[in-house]
Design a protein around this motif. Structure first.
Motif, PDB file in Angstrom:
ATOM      1  N   CYS A  11       5.301  -4.022  -6.922  1.00 55.23           N
ATOM      2  CA  CYS A  11       4.151  -3.261  -6.399  1.00 55.23           C
ATOM      3  C   CYS A  11       3.518  -3.539  -8.224  1.00 55.23           C
ATOM      4  O   CYS A  11       2.461  -3.513  -8.184  1.00 55.23           O
ATOM      5  CB  CYS A  11       3.934  -2.480  -6.224  1.00 55.23           C
ATOM      6  N   GLN A  12       3.605  -2.855  -9.432  1.00 61.25           N
ATOM      7  CA  GLN A  12       3.070  -3.051 -10.288  1.00 61.25           C
ATOM      8  C   GLN A  12       2.338  -4.455 -10.315  1.00 61.25           C
ATOM      9  O   GLN A  12       1.142  -4.606 -11.244  1.00 61.25           O
ATOM     10  CB  GLN A  12       3.639  -2.260 -11.551  1.00 61.25           C
ATOM     11  N   LYS A  13       3.447  -5.259 -10.666  1.00 69.70           N
ATOM     12  CA  LYS A  13       3.295  -6.570 -10.848  1.00 69.70           C
ATOM     13  C   LYS A  13       2.337  -7.022 -10.124  1.00 69.70           C
ATOM     14  O   LYS A  13       1.369  -8.576 -10.457  1.00 69.70           O
ATOM     15  CB  LYS A  13       4.546  -7.155 -10.706  1.00 69.70           C
ATOM     16  N   MET A  14       2.303  -6.904  -9.160  1.00 69.63           N
ATOM     17  CA  MET A  14       1.082  -7.308  -7.557  1.00 69.63           C
ATOM     18  C   MET A  14       0.543  -7.243  -8.489  1.00 69.63           C
ATOM     19  O   MET A  14      -1.034  -7.976  -8.050  1.00 69.63           O
ATOM     20  CB  MET A  14       1.856  -7.013  -6.529  1.00 69.63           C
ATOM     21  N   ILE A  15      -0.239  -5.453  -8.007  1.00 70.87           N
ATOM     22  CA  ILE A  15      -1.524  -4.908  -8.807  1.00 70.87           C
ATOM     23  C   ILE A  15      -1.979  -5.904  -9.855  1.00 70.87           C
ATOM     24  O   ILE A  15      -3.079  -6.274 -10.029  1.00 70.87           O
ATOM     25  CB  ILE A  15      -1.083  -3.755  -8.977  1.00 70.87           C
ATOM     26  N   GLN A  16      -1.186  -5.681 -11.315  1.00 67.93           N
ATOM     27  CA  GLN A  16      -1.436  -6.231 -12.229  1.00 67.93           C
ATOM     28  C   GLN A  16      -1.911  -8.397 -11.765  1.00 67.93           C
ATOM     29  O   GLN A  16      -3.430  -8.792 -12.415  1.00 67.93           O
ATOM     30  CB  GLN A  16      -0.353  -6.775 -13.489  1.00 67.93           C
ATOM     31  N   LEU A  17      -1.354  -8.804 -11.314  1.00 65.27           N
ATOM     32  CA  LEU A  17      -1.183 -10.470 -10.628  1.00 65.27           C
ATOM     33  C   LEU A  17      -2.970 -10.332  -9.879  1.00 65.27           C
ATOM     34  O   LEU A  17      -3.653 -11.448 -10.760  1.00 65.27           O
ATOM     35  CB  LEU A  17      -0.347 -10.927 -10.170  1.00 65.27           C
ATOM     36  N   THR A  73      14.168   1.052  -4.708  1.00 60.16           N
ATOM     37  CA  THR A  73      12.577   1.954  -4.553  1.00 60.16           C
ATOM     38  C   THR A  73      12.465   1.942  -6.096  1.00 60.16           C
ATOM     39  O   THR A  73      10.345   1.583  -5.741  1.00 60.16           O
ATOM     40  CB  THR A  73      12.863   3.011  -4.547  1.00 60.16           C
ATOM     41  N   ALA A  74      12.784   1.850  -7.147  1.00 63.38           N
ATOM     42  CA  ALA A  74      12.310   1.419  -8.866  1.00 63.38           C
ATOM     43  C   ALA A  74      12.556   0.027  -8.837  1.00 63.38           C
ATOM     44  O   ALA A  74      10.775  -0.236  -9.164  1.00 63.38           O
ATOM     45  CB  ALA A  74      13.349   2.050  -9.351  1.00 63.38           C
ATOM     46  N   GLU A  75      13.190  -0.561  -8.518  1.00 59.61           N
ATOM     47  CA  GLU A  75      12.699  -2.369  -7.996  1.00 59.61           C
ATOM     48  C   GLU A  75      11.355  -2.758  -7.367  1.00 59.61           C
ATOM     49  O   GLU A  75      10.558  -3.588  -8.068  1.00 59.61           O
ATOM     50  CB  GLU A  75      14.446  -2.525  -8.365  1.00 59.61           C
ATOM     51  N   MET A  76      11.462  -2.119  -6.151  1.00 58.96           N
ATOM     52  CA  MET A  76      10.087  -2.300  -5.520  1.00 58.96           C
ATOM     53  C   MET A  76       9.040  -2.025  -6.138  1.00 58.96           C
ATOM     54  O   MET A  76       7.712  -2.533  -5.879  1.00 58.96           O
ATOM     55  CB  MET A  76      10.611  -1.743  -4.054  1.00 58.96           C
ATOM     56  N   TYR A 103      -5.599 -13.400  -0.192  1.00 56.92           N
ATOM     57  CA  TYR A 103      -5.878 -12.422   0.086  1.00 56.92           C
ATOM     58  C   TYR A 103      -5.307 -12.201   1.421  1.00 56.92           C
ATOM     59  O   TYR A 103      -5.210 -11.169   1.680  1.00 56.92           O
ATOM     60  CB  TYR A 103      -7.575 -12.142   0.328  1.00 56.92           C
ATOM     61  N   MET A 104      -5.781 -12.888   2.628  1.00 53.90           N
ATOM     62  CA  MET A 104      -4.458 -12.872   3.415  1.00 53.90           C
ATOM     63  C   MET A 104      -3.032 -12.226   3.724  1.00 53.90           C
ATOM     64  O   MET A 104      -2.382 -11.055   3.750  1.00 53.90           O
ATOM     65  CB  MET A 104      -4.378 -13.922   4.885  1.00 53.90           C
ATOM     66  N   ARG A 105      -2.227 -13.192   2.214  1.00 54.01           N
ATOM     67  CA  ARG A 105      -0.496 -12.826   2.398  1.00 54.01           C
ATOM     68  C   ARG A 105      -1.103 -11.821   1.808  1.00 54.01           C
ATOM     69  O   ARG A 105      -0.040 -10.737   1.742  1.00 54.01           O
ATOM     70  CB  ARG A 105      -0.481 -13.700   1.583  1.00 54.01           C
ATOM     71  N   LEU A 106      -2.010 -11.313   0.749  1.00 45.90           N
ATOM     72  CA  LEU A 106      -1.842  -9.514   0.285  1.00 45.90           C
ATOM     73  C   LEU A 106      -2.055  -8.845   1.086  1.00 45.90           C
ATOM     74  O   LEU A 106      -1.277  -7.685   0.840  1.00 45.90           O
ATOM     75  CB  LEU A 106      -3.231  -9.759  -0.801  1.00 45.90           C
ATOM     76  N   GLN A 153       3.692  -4.667   4.807  1.00 43.04           N
ATOM     77  CA  GLN A 153       5.229  -5.023   4.755  1.00 43.04           C
ATOM     78  C   GLN A 153       5.944  -3.708   3.677  1.00 43.04           C
ATOM     79  O   GLN A 153       6.450  -2.716   4.580  1.00 43.04           O
ATOM     80  CB  GLN A 153       5.340  -6.470   4.405  1.00 43.04           C
ATOM     81  N   PHE A 154       5.011  -3.415   2.574  1.00 45.04           N
ATOM     82  CA  PHE A 154       5.335  -2.127   2.035  1.00 45.04           C
ATOM     83  C   PHE A 154       5.726  -0.739   2.680  1.00 45.04           C
ATOM     84  O   PHE A 154       6.110  -0.287   2.201  1.00 45.04           O
ATOM     85  CB  PHE A 154       4.762  -2.201   0.898  1.00 45.04           C
ATOM     86  N   ARG A 155       4.301  -0.735   3.555  1.00 40.56           N
ATOM     87  CA  ARG A 155       3.831   0.322   4.549  1.00 40.56           C
ATOM     88  C   ARG A 155       4.940   0.276   5.452  1.00 40.56           C
ATOM     89  O   ARG A 155       5.773   1.450   5.250  1.00 40.56           O
ATOM     90  CB  ARG A 155       2.746   0.371   5.290  1.00 40.56           C
ATOM     91  N   GLY A 156       6.350  -0.644   6.240  1.00 44.44           N
ATOM     92  CA  GLY A 156       6.590  -0.876   6.672  1.00 44.44           C
ATOM     93  C   GLY A 156       7.962  -0.210   6.239  1.00 44.44           C
ATOM     94  O   GLY A 156       8.263   0.769   6.931  1.00 44.44           O
TER      95      GLY A 156
END
Length: 143
Positions: A126-132, A119-122, A75-78, A84-87
């Motif tokens: 992000c979609q993979k992170m949400i799925q995981l 940006t498309a790669e990011m 949770y903390m790493r996420l 960092q994504f917001r940055g």
């Protein structure tokens, strides 16, 4: 202070309780029972043993909180990663402004095309992170 014509002096200290707990009981436990009692007490995260015992006796419900270190670490790493994504989003806006301000329209468009690919790669990441994260929640957190 006056009460019925007599002066009452305030002596200080605590105000007496309306219903003080004055009844005391003593129990004896074997070593095995004591170990079990202490483990239950520690898992309850209560501060006072007397409160724990009264909760057990009157079945008020004992709350046991178990903290999973791996889940907390995930949770903390996420949370850090989303920060960092917001940055990156903030930096993205600044880069677009600088490109249009300092370069010609054609050159700025070429750089924006490269930035758009990244940006498309990011977005895919992000979609993979949400799925995981959803997979992790269903497997480990919804017990």
């Amino acid at each position: 202070m006056e009460s019925n014509g007599k002066t009452i002096r305030y002596k200080g200290g605590r105000h007496p309780k309306k219903d003080p707990a004055v009844h005391r009981y003593s129990i004896s436990l074997t070593a095995e029972e004591n170990a079990r009692f202490l483990s239950l007490y520690e898992t309850s995260k209560m501060d006072v043993k007397a409160h724990f015992i009264t909760a057990c006796i009157f079945q008020k419900g004992i709350t046991i909180v178990k903290v999973d270190k791996a889940t907390m670490d995930y949770y903390m790493r996420l949370t850090t990663l989303f920060g960092q994504f917001r940055g990156v989003g903030t930096n993205y806006n600044q880069v677009v402004k600088v490109l249009y301000r300092n370069f010609s329209e054609k050159k700025a468009s070429a750089y924006l095309y490269k930035l758009e690919k990244q940006t498309a790669e990011m977005a895919v990441l992000c979609q993979k992170m949400i799925q995981l994260t959803k997979e992790f929640e269903t497997k480990y957190l919804k017990k």
